[in-house]
Design a protein around this motif. Structure first.
Motif, PDB file in Angstrom:
ATOM      1  N   LEU A  81     -18.688  -9.166  69.190  1.00 26.40           N
ATOM      2  CA  LEU A  81     -20.033  -9.795  68.944  1.00 26.40           C
ATOM      3  C   LEU A  81     -20.876  -9.425  70.439  1.00 26.40           C
ATOM      4  O   LEU A  81     -22.084  -9.142  69.931  1.00 26.40           O
ATOM      5  N   ARG A  82     -20.407  -9.543  71.451  1.00 22.17           N
ATOM      6  CA  ARG A  82     -21.112  -9.187  72.799  1.00 22.17           C
ATOM      7  C   ARG A  82     -21.764  -7.909  72.783  1.00 22.17           C
ATOM      8  O   ARG A  82     -22.830  -7.505  73.445  1.00 22.17           O
ATOM      9  N   TYR A  83     -21.098  -7.054  72.252  1.00 16.80           N
ATOM     10  CA  TYR A  83     -21.364  -5.828  72.080  1.00 16.80           C
ATOM     11  C   TYR A  83     -22.899  -5.476  71.481  1.00 16.80           C
ATOM     12  O   TYR A  83     -23.639  -4.299  71.836  1.00 16.80           O
ATOM     13  N   LEU A  84     -22.926  -6.204  70.693  1.00 18.33           N
ATOM     14  CA  LEU A  84     -24.381  -6.181  70.040  1.00 18.33           C
ATOM     15  C   LEU A  84     -25.723  -6.205  70.949  1.00 18.33           C
ATOM     16  O   LEU A  84     -26.488  -5.650  70.715  1.00 18.33           O
ATOM     17  N   LEU A  92     -25.998 -10.145  61.980  1.00 21.86           N
ATOM     18  CA  LEU A  92     -25.736  -8.821  61.995  1.00 21.86           C
ATOM     19  C   LEU A  92     -24.126  -8.778  61.905  1.00 21.86           C
ATOM     20  O   LEU A  92     -23.609  -7.867  61.327  1.00 21.86           O
ATOM     21  N   TYR A  93     -23.597  -9.739  62.543  1.00 21.81           N
ATOM     22  CA  TYR A  93     -22.097  -9.559  62.745  1.00 21.81           C
ATOM     23  C   TYR A  93     -21.333  -9.825  61.107  1.00 21.81           C
ATOM     24  O   TYR A  93     -20.275  -9.268  60.940  1.00 21.81           O
ATOM     25  N   ASP A  94     -22.186 -10.508  60.485  1.00 23.41           N
ATOM     26  CA  ASP A  94     -21.456 -11.076  59.152  1.00 23.41           C
ATOM     27  C   ASP A  94     -21.892  -9.714  58.308  1.00 23.41           C
ATOM     28  O   ASP A  94     -20.977  -9.599  57.201  1.00 23.41           O
ATOM     29  N   HIS A  95     -22.829  -8.890  58.275  1.00 21.41           N
ATOM     30  CA  HIS A  95     -23.194  -7.868  57.555  1.00 21.41           C
ATOM     31  C   HIS A  95     -23.099  -6.391  58.110  1.00 21.41           C
ATOM     32  O   HIS A  95     -23.192  -5.514  57.031  1.00 21.41           O
ATOM     33  N   LEU A  96     -22.671  -6.175  59.350  1.00 21.63           N
ATOM     34  CA  LEU A  96     -22.514  -4.686  59.484  1.00 21.63           C
ATOM     35  C   LEU A  96     -21.411  -4.291  59.176  1.00 21.63           C
ATOM     36  O   LEU A  96     -21.391  -2.921  58.865  1.00 21.63           O
ATOM     37  N   GLY A  97     -20.306  -5.002  59.039  1.00 18.06           N
ATOM     38  CA  GLY A  97     -19.234  -4.350  58.189  1.00 18.06           C
ATOM     39  C   GLY A  97     -19.011  -5.204  57.012  1.00 18.06           C
ATOM     40  O   GLY A  97     -19.124  -6.182  56.765  1.00 18.06           O
ATOM     41  N   ARG A  98     -17.890  -4.555  56.037  1.00 22.72           N
ATOM     42  CA  ARG A  98     -17.464  -5.337  54.965  1.00 22.72           C
ATOM     43  C   ARG A  98     -16.587  -6.317  55.151  1.00 22.72           C
ATOM     44  O   ARG A  98     -15.762  -6.321  55.990  1.00 22.72           O
ATOM     45  N   ARG A  99     -16.858  -7.612  54.497  1.00 17.94           N
ATOM     46  CA  ARG A  99     -16.183  -8.674  54.798  1.00 17.94           C
ATOM     47  C   ARG A  99     -15.725  -9.317  53.572  1.00 17.94           C
ATOM     48  O   ARG A  99     -16.499 -10.211  52.969  1.00 17.94           O
ATOM     49  N   ARG A 152     -23.793 -29.244  69.997  1.00 19.78           N
ATOM     50  CA  ARG A 152     -24.101 -28.083  68.831  1.00 19.78           C
ATOM     51  C   ARG A 152     -23.538 -26.886  69.081  1.00 19.78           C
ATOM     52  O   ARG A 152     -22.978 -26.498  70.248  1.00 19.78           O
ATOM     53  N   GLY A 153     -23.014 -26.072  67.927  1.00 25.18           N
ATOM     54  CA  GLY A 153     -22.682 -24.689  68.272  1.00 25.18           C
ATOM     55  C   GLY A 153     -22.600 -23.855  67.223  1.00 25.18           C
ATOM     56  O   GLY A 153     -23.361 -24.260  66.029  1.00 25.18           O
ATOM     57  N   PHE A 154     -21.897 -22.711  66.962  1.00 27.68           N
ATOM     58  CA  PHE A 154     -21.944 -21.930  65.946  1.00 27.68           C
ATOM     59  C   PHE A 154     -20.243 -21.536  65.787  1.00 27.68           C
ATOM     60  O   PHE A 154     -19.485 -21.443  66.678  1.00 27.68           O
ATOM     61  N   GLU A 155     -20.101 -21.206  64.592  1.00 29.24           N
ATOM     62  CA  GLU A 155     -18.735 -20.861  63.997  1.00 29.24           C
ATOM     63  C   GLU A 155     -18.695 -19.534  63.204  1.00 29.24           C
ATOM     64  O   GLU A 155     -19.539 -19.368  62.401  1.00 29.24           O
ATOM     65  N   TYR A 156     -17.753 -18.667  63.606  1.00 23.13           N
ATOM     66  CA  TYR A 156     -17.731 -17.401  62.929  1.00 23.13           C
ATOM     67  C   TYR A 156     -16.338 -16.987  62.934  1.00 23.13           C
ATOM     68  O   TYR A 156     -15.379 -17.442  63.560  1.00 23.13           O
TER      69      TYR A 156
END
Length: 507
Positions: free
Chosen positions: A59-62, A113-120, A143-147
């Motif tokens: 994720l951080r490489y983005l 982007l992380y959800d959509h750059l590659g097939r999932r 608060r936060g985010f989950e992936y």
């Protein structure tokens, strides 16, 4: 010294038994090429067993615009999850939101982007989450985010690729050092030394792959006598093992004020794995170790987020590895590319050197390496690794296979069956077959490790020492006390059987 083998040369000889070396050897052997590999220590004994144990896009490489690398890694995440469900499994990550660090819009954009750059197809989409006190975080973090990403047993990934390469006819030699490689009439003559007994011998090959990781430049210049087109910068990454910080199965990705991130990962049921650092390393890669500064840094990031305050006394174990990154002259080690670079030298006998890379993309790196070598190896077959399960991976799920083991071998402890399922998959049937009681497994070394398993690892997985077994083939080193470790070492030091000697000694 043995005389030079004048038989038909191998198609390919690989130097380096980390993930890139065994990945290339496996792919090549499966394409019908004759292949041999040497590793100066144990398989995965350097960088490849010192990772953060993740199959992830990064994720951080983005932030550093590594879109090609992230996209390829995200696609590979799905491929590897299907190939090795015994050692790779989905992991949900919580990213606590800290308003003074990255803004929410930036995180949301990155996760989109992380959800959509590659097939999932197998992993859940990212989402925003509310964080309550049960997670153990500080009260001001609500608060936060989950992936989604995936966990991997990195050392076993290496070993399983080596097993598959051997199954396809490759020769895998551990504790075997390359003394030199000479280009003689456009063929490589490789001089090798078995470091256990000093025996020297030769192999001949049409092509040579230098996948020596942190030693890649040394092998190029000193062993092969060729110039290097690229330089590497060695980056040290250290990890801590501490008592479990959270009781659910999720991992955490923590932001720090220096814009780096630190993972807190569930590890071996009762522990948390904290890492990693990024710092320039100079010296012998075999001697890398976590510094007091790195330990303090990782503890401070954790303590900034969790209510339970950790001290140096809470650190159960540390490990460090050296990532040999292709030097792109970045001032910040965290900003250096994790992408791989392949350098093919055809000024004489073909020599391909591997610079950089990450464990998630090892399979694609191997395919790219063989594509580069294809003109030198015209008999090469087609790519095949995308759909072939790794050894032991022919299971539906870890839970289902563990239940099957308990039904078939009711004398096993539930934790033992779970460990077999997530370390070996169906490979464990090799040492369980015909066993009807705990006593039939032989001597118990502790934490569920038995003589039957140890003998299997020595005879079939190149294990030679207690460290090989306790920290790479299994992770039971964290559970066995010093007397138990010594007993295992004494057992392994006892005279080997003829069958075991045959399995572990090169000809």
């Amino acid at each position: 010294m043995q005389q030079l083998d004048t038989a038909t040369p191998l198609d390919l000889f690989v130097i380096g038994g980390g993930i890139n070396g065994v990945g290339i050897a496996n792919d090549a052997a499966g394409r019908g090429l004759s292949v041999a590999l040497c590793e100066q220590g144990d398989l995965a004994s350097a960088t490849s067993s010192s990772s953060s144990k993740l199959i992830h896009g990064g994720l951080r490489y983005l932030e550093h615009r590594e879109f090609r690398l992230v996209g390829e890694a995200l696609r590979e995440r799905e491929v590897l999850l299907a190939k090795a469900p015994h050692i790779i499994w989905p992991l949900r990550f919580i990213l606590p939101y800290r308003a003074h660090l990255r803004p929410a819009w930036m995180i949301r954009t990155g996760l989109f982007l992380y959800d959509h750059l590659g097939r999932r197809s197998r992993l859940a989409v990212s989402q925003g989450v509310r964080l309550d006190a049960s997670l153990g975080l500080k009260p001001d973090i609500s608060r936060g985010f989950e992936y989604s990403d995936c966990w991997v047993d990195d050392a076993r990934l290496v070993v399983l690729n080596a097993i598959q390469a051997r199954d396809h006819g490759a020769e895998v030699m551990v504790r075997t050092r390359c003394i030199g490689a000479r280009d003689v009439n456009d063929r490589w003559e490789i001089e090798l030394e078995d470091t256990r007994n000093g025996q020297r011998f030769f192999r001949r090959a049409r092509s040579l792959v230098n996948a020596a990781g942190p030693w890649v430049e040394q092998v190029l210049r000193q062993q092969a006598g060729r110039d290097s087109r690229y330089a590497i910068r060695m980056i040290q990454g250290s990890h801590l093992v501490v008592p479990r910080l959270n009781q659910d199965d999720r991992a955490y990705i923590l932001q720090h004020t220096d814009r780096r991130i630190v993972f807190v990962l569930p590890w071996e049921d009762d522990y948390s794995l904290v890492g990693t650092t990024d710092r320039r390393y100079q010296g012998d890669p075999a001697e890398v170790a976590a510094s007091d500064e790195e330990v303090a840094y990782l503890l401070s990031v954790v303590n900034d987020h969790f209510r339970t305050r950790l001290t140096r006394d809470d650190v159960i174990h540390t490990f460090s590895g050296v990532r040999p990154l292709c030097d792109d002259e970045s001032a910040d080690p965290s900003a250096m590319t994790r992408d791989y670079t392949l350098a093919l030298d055809t000024s004489g006998a073909p020599l391909l050197s591997v610079f950089g890379g990450k464990i998630t993309t090892y399979r694609k790196l191997a395919e790219a390496a063989l594509a580069d070598l294809a003109p030198c190896l015209p008999g090469m077959g087609r790519a095949w690794t995308a759909t072939a399960p790794l050894p032991g991976g022919d299971i539906d799920s870890q839970d289902d296979f563990a239940a099957r083991l308990l039904a078939t071998y009711p004398f096993l402890e539930p934790g033992q069956a779970r460990r077999y399922a997530r370390s070996y998959g169906t490979l464990c049937l090799a040492f369980l077959d015909g066993k009807a009681s705990t006593a039939a497994l032989g001597e118990a070394f502790g934490a569920g490790l038995t003589q039957a398993e140890v003998d299997y690892l020595v005879a079939n997985e190149w294990a030679c020492t207690a460290e090989d077994i306790l920290w790479r083939r299994t992770k039971l080193g964290v559970r066995l006390d010093e007397p138990a470790r010594r007993r295992l070492a004494d057992y392994l030091a006892a005279p080997l059987t003829a069958a075991t000697k045959a399995a572990t000694t090169p000809s």
